[in-house]
Design a protein around this motif. Structure first.
Motif, short mmCIF file in Angstrom:
data_model
loop_
_atom_site.label_atom_id
_atom_site.label_comp_id
_atom_site.label_asym_id
_atom_site.label_seq_id
_atom_site.Cartn_x
_atom_site.Cartn_y
_atom_site.Cartn_z
N ASP A 1 0.82 -1.20 0.00
CA ASP A 1 0.00 0.00 0.00
C ASP A 1 0.87 1.26 0.00
O ASP A 1 2.07 1.23 0.27
CB ASP A 1 -1.00 0.00 1.15
CG ASP A 1 -0.36 0.18 2.52
OD1 ASP A 1 0.88 0.18 2.63
OD2 ASP A 1 -1.11 0.36 3.49
N ALA A 2 0.23 2.39 -0.32
CA ALA A 2 0.94 3.67 -0.46
C ALA A 2 1.63 4.09 0.84
O ALA A 2 2.74 4.63 0.80
CB ALA A 2 -0.03 4.75 -0.93
N ARG A 3 0.99 3.84 1.97
CA ARG A 3 1.60 4.23 3.24
C ARG A 3 2.90 3.47 3.50
O ARG A 3 3.89 4.04 3.96
CB ARG A 3 0.63 4.04 4.40
CG ARG A 3 1.24 4.51 5.70
CD ARG A 3 0.27 4.49 6.82
NE ARG A 3 0.95 4.91 8.03
CZ ARG A 3 0.35 5.17 9.15
NH1 ARG A 3 -0.96 5.07 9.23
NH2 ARG A 3 1.03 5.52 10.20
N ALA A 4 2.91 2.18 3.19
CA ALA A 4 4.13 1.38 3.38
C ALA A 4 5.25 1.91 2.48
O ALA A 4 6.42 1.95 2.89
CB ALA A 4 3.85 -0.09 3.09
N LEU B 1 5.52 5.04 1.41
CA LEU B 1 5.95 6.33 1.97
C LEU B 1 6.84 6.09 3.20
O LEU B 1 7.88 6.75 3.36
CB LEU B 1 4.74 7.18 2.36
CG LEU B 1 5.07 8.59 2.85
CD1 LEU B 1 5.81 9.39 1.79
CD2 LEU B 1 3.79 9.30 3.26
N ASP B 2 6.47 5.14 4.04
CA ASP B 2 7.31 4.81 5.19
C ASP B 2 8.70 4.36 4.73
O ASP B 2 9.72 4.73 5.33
CB ASP B 2 6.67 3.71 6.04
CG ASP B 2 5.45 4.20 6.81
OD1 ASP B 2 5.26 5.43 6.91
OD2 ASP B 2 4.70 3.34 7.32
#
Length: 150
Positions: free
Chosen positions: A2-5, A7-8
């Motif tokens: 996912d996008a958050r992973a 970004l992290d």
């Protein structure tokens, strides 16, 4: 993924590269700001202090202090502008050029060590995503120094 992973992971990578860069620079008595100023002078040649401030995205007052420090270390020197007596030019000294050559060589070696065996298609995809992140965050500035370059 996912996008958050993603970004992290981008933040993790930025922190890691920043640490590697800072450690390498500290060994030469440099900070990221001093290194960026030296590289701007290396890439653009002698600059008026106001131009240097623009390239570094900082105030002329900050550049004055930065150039003072670079002069004290023997990396740069101020010269009178040949056509404008109100302006001061900043240029690299031979010692400053040695530092920039070291930074460029170190950057090339680091790029090869870290990315030399990565498939060119994957590298192109990485750059495409990184460029998108930079544009999206409003930090698309062609004069900035990539942290992997120092």
């Amino acid at each position: 993924m996912d996008a958050r992973a993603v970004l992290d992971k981008a933040f993790e990578l930025a922190d890691h590269v920043s640490t590697l860069m800072s450690t390498a620079l500290e060994e030469r008595g440099l900070t990221p700001g001093r290194a960026e100023a030296l590289l701007m002078l290396h890439r653009h040649g002698p600059l008026v202090q106001r131009q240097l401030a623009t390239y570094l995205r900082c105030s002329p007052r900050h550049v004055t202090a930065l150039v003072d420090t670079m002069e004290q270390h023997g990396w740069a020197e101020r010269q009178r502008h040949p056509a404008d007596r109100r302006a001061t030019m900043v240029e690299l000294t031979p010692q400053g050029r040695q530092h920039t050559e070291w930074m460029e060589t170190h950057r090339d070696r680091a790029a090869q060590a870290l990315l030399g065996e990565v498939d060119p298609t994957q590298l192109a995809a990485f750059v495409e995503v990184a460029d998108r992140l930079i544009r999206t965050t409003g930090h698309d500035d062609s004069t900035s120094v990539d942290p992997t370059r120092t």
